[in-house]
Design a protein around this motif. Structure first.
Motif, PDB file in Angstrom:
ATOM      1  N   TYR A  44       0.833  -1.209   0.000  1.00 18.19           N
ATOM      2  CA  TYR A  44       0.000   0.000   0.000  1.00 18.19           C
ATOM      3  C   TYR A  44       0.867   1.259   0.000  1.00 18.19           C
ATOM      4  O   TYR A  44       0.582   2.222  -0.719  1.00 18.19           O
ATOM      5  N   PHE A  45       1.918   1.221   0.818  1.00 18.32           N
ATOM      6  CA  PHE A  45       2.828   2.369   0.865  1.00 18.32           C
ATOM      7  C   PHE A  45       3.521   2.563  -0.483  1.00 18.32           C
ATOM      8  O   PHE A  45       3.666   3.691  -0.965  1.00 18.32           O
TER       9      PHE A  45
ATOM     10  N   PHE B 219       3.238   5.838  -2.767  1.00 20.74           N
ATOM     11  CA  PHE B 219       4.463   6.554  -3.125  1.00 20.74           C
ATOM     12  C   PHE B 219       4.570   6.723  -4.634  1.00 20.74           C
ATOM     13  O   PHE B 219       4.890   7.818  -5.131  1.00 20.74           O
ATOM     14  N   ILE B 220       4.291   5.668  -5.385  1.00 24.70           N
ATOM     15  CA  ILE B 220       4.365   5.748  -6.850  1.00 24.70           C
ATOM     16  C   ILE B 220       3.348   6.739  -7.388  1.00 24.70           C
ATOM     17  O   ILE B 220       3.657   7.576  -8.256  1.00 24.70           O
ATOM     18  N   VAL B 221       2.116   6.670  -6.882  1.00 24.89           N
ATOM     19  CA  VAL B 221       1.066   7.578  -7.355  1.00 24.89           C
ATOM     20  C   VAL B 221       1.403   9.023  -7.015  1.00 24.89           C
ATOM     21  O   VAL B 221       1.266   9.922  -7.859  1.00 24.89           O
ATOM     22  N   THR B 222       1.856   9.270  -5.796  1.00 25.04           N
ATOM     23  CA  THR B 222       2.156  10.634  -5.367  1.00 25.04           C
ATOM     24  C   THR B 222       3.331  11.219  -6.148  1.00 25.04           C
ATOM     25  O   THR B 222       3.251  12.332  -6.676  1.00 25.04           O
ATOM     26  N   VAL B 223       4.421  10.467  -6.233  1.00 27.75           N
ATOM     27  CA  VAL B 223       5.608  10.960  -6.943  1.00 27.75           C
ATOM     28  C   VAL B 223       5.321  11.123  -8.425  1.00 27.75           C
ATOM     29  O   VAL B 223       5.700  12.130  -9.043  1.00 27.75           O
ATOM     30  N   GLY B 224       4.654  10.145  -9.021  1.00 25.04           N
ATOM     31  CA  GLY B 224       4.326  10.248 -10.445  1.00 25.04           C
ATOM     32  C   GLY B 224       3.420  11.423 -10.743  1.00 25.04           C
ATOM     33  O   GLY B 224       3.640  12.165 -11.718  1.00 25.04           O
ATOM     34  N   SER B 225       2.402  11.622  -9.919  1.00 28.35           N
ATOM     35  CA  SER B 225       1.483  12.741 -10.128  1.00 28.35           C
ATOM     36  C   SER B 225       2.177  14.078  -9.953  1.00 28.35           C
ATOM     37  O   SER B 225       1.996  14.998 -10.767  1.00 28.35           O
ATOM     38  N   LEU B 226       2.986  14.206  -8.898  1.00 22.12           N
ATOM     39  CA  LEU B 226       3.698  15.467  -8.663  1.00 22.12           C
ATOM     40  C   LEU B 226       4.678  15.767  -9.786  1.00 22.12           C
ATOM     41  O   LEU B 226       4.835  16.936 -10.191  1.00 22.12           O
TER      42      LEU B 226
ATOM     43  N   PHE C 298     -10.982   8.590  -5.162  1.00 20.28           N
ATOM     44  CA  PHE C 298     -10.607   7.988  -6.442  1.00 20.28           C
ATOM     45  C   PHE C 298      -9.959   6.612  -6.294  1.00 20.28           C
ATOM     46  O   PHE C 298     -10.206   5.735  -7.125  1.00 20.28           O
ATOM     47  N   PRO C 299      -9.110   6.355  -5.276  1.00 20.72           N
ATOM     48  CA  PRO C 299      -8.637   4.973  -5.110  1.00 20.72           C
ATOM     49  C   PRO C 299      -9.773   3.984  -4.878  1.00 20.72           C
ATOM     50  O   PRO C 299      -9.702   2.844  -5.368  1.00 20.72           O
ATOM     51  N   LEU C 300     -10.804   4.387  -4.166  1.00 21.96           N
ATOM     52  CA  LEU C 300     -11.936   3.499  -3.909  1.00 21.96           C
ATOM     53  C   LEU C 300     -12.721   3.210  -5.182  1.00 21.96           C
ATOM     54  O   LEU C 300     -13.253   2.109  -5.360  1.00 21.96           O
TER      55      LEU C 300
ATOM     56  N   THR D 297      -4.086   2.018  -2.285  1.00 23.97           N
ATOM     57  CA  THR D 297      -3.180   2.988  -1.695  1.00 23.97           C
ATOM     58  C   THR D 297      -3.183   2.834  -0.174  1.00 23.97           C
ATOM     59  O   THR D 297      -4.004   2.102   0.389  1.00 23.97           O
ATOM     60  N   LEU D 298      -2.288   3.541   0.481  1.00 19.38           N
ATOM     61  CA  LEU D 298      -2.168   3.421   1.933  1.00 19.38           C
ATOM     62  C   LEU D 298      -3.433   3.905   2.630  1.00 19.38           C
ATOM     63  O   LEU D 298      -3.872   3.303   3.619  1.00 19.38           O
TER      64      LEU D 298
END
Length: 279
Positions: free
Chosen positions: A73-74, A78-85, A216-218, A228-229
């Motif tokens: 989950y972490f 992390f991938i979603v947050t870093v990729g989006s940013l 959105f993850p749901l 996601t976490l």
């Protein structure tokens, strides 16, 4: 105005109010963290006491590790947050540079169109977004979340960065053009280093909503391998609602990463906000 700011009583009152607000905001986080390392009996008997040799226990974290794949989950968060940013900062900075540097037909309309993205929440289009993801086969993939969060964060990123881009010296950019630099080189090597505080501000403003998002993850990525976490923690808490050790441990694991990231980028965030206020 200056005399009011220099008054020691006013300064002390202002700092006291800020310290009080900080303590109130951090108190729930403190209670969650200390109780996640205590036995259930001590949680109810002494909820505000620090864990000691008698009350210290890792049973909650052991339950979390056994029952839920929180490392996965972490990793997904992390991938979603870093990729989006990354996409938000890259495309947002490029769009802001184009709107501030070049004059073309529709420049003003483009700025107004992006401003609408700040005022209209993206969740209004959830049904259309879900249909689009189903038709493209992106449901239950991390790319679905990355693309949605990028679209969500771009309007604010362009709005903030556009103001900073306008403050970059035209003489510096023109000197680069005279030396034969391409527009991409001017953008990446001359302009971007000068707007790093603004980039950090945009990153922090988007990082926390992306990391904490549950909607959105749901809807777009509820599968076990793409949770996601935040979503994994909510599902876990729903299953272990009476196991307070496990619940508090899950909450701690969800809170700590975003707190650490905020502390790391807080100085750049403050620099960006104060610089924008001065300008």
């Amino acid at each position: 105005m200056s005399s009011a700011r220099s008054n020691p009583i006013n300064t002390a009152a202002m700092h006291g109010a800020l310290i009080l607000y900080t303590l109130i905001a951090l108190f729930p986080v403190f209670v969650i963290l200390i109780n996640s390392f205590k036995t259930r009996k001590k949680i109810f008997r002494e909820p505000l006491a620090l864990p000691d040799a008698d009350s210290f226990s890792l049973v909650g974290y052991q339950t979390v590790m056994k029952q839920g794949d929180f490392f996965l989950y972490f990793q997904n968060s992390f991938i979603v947050t870093v990729g989006s940013l990354t996409l938000i900062l890259l495309f947002g900075a490029m769009a802001a540079f184009a709107l501030s540097e070049y004059r073309f037909r529709g420049n003003m309309l483009m700025g107004l169109y992006l401003a609408l993205g700040i005022m209209i929440p993206i969740r209004i289009g959830t049904v259309a977004i879900l249909e689009m993801m189903v038709s493209t086969g992106l449901v239950n993939t991390l790319w679905a979340l990355i693309l949605v969060y990028t679209a969500q964060g771009l309007p604010l990123a362009v709005f903030i960065l556009n103001e900073f881009m306008r403050q970059v010296s035209d003489d510096l950019k023109n000197a680069g053009r005279i030396d034969g630099l391409s527009e991409f080189t001017i953008f990446f090597k001359l302009v971007l280093p000068l707007v790093r505080p603004a980039l950090a501000t945009v990153a922090v403003f988007n990082m926390i909503p992306i990391w904490n998002d549950l909607w959105f993850p749901l809807i777009l990525a509820p599968a076990e391998e793409t949770k996601t976490l935040t979503l994994g923690s909510q599902v876990f808490i729903g299953q272990f609602v009476t196991d307070w050790n496990a619940v508090l441990s899950a909450l701690s694991m969800a809170i700590l990463p975003v707190l650490i990231l905020y502390v790391i980028f807080s100085r750049q965030l403050i620099r960006g906000i104060t610089s924008g206020a001065v300008k």
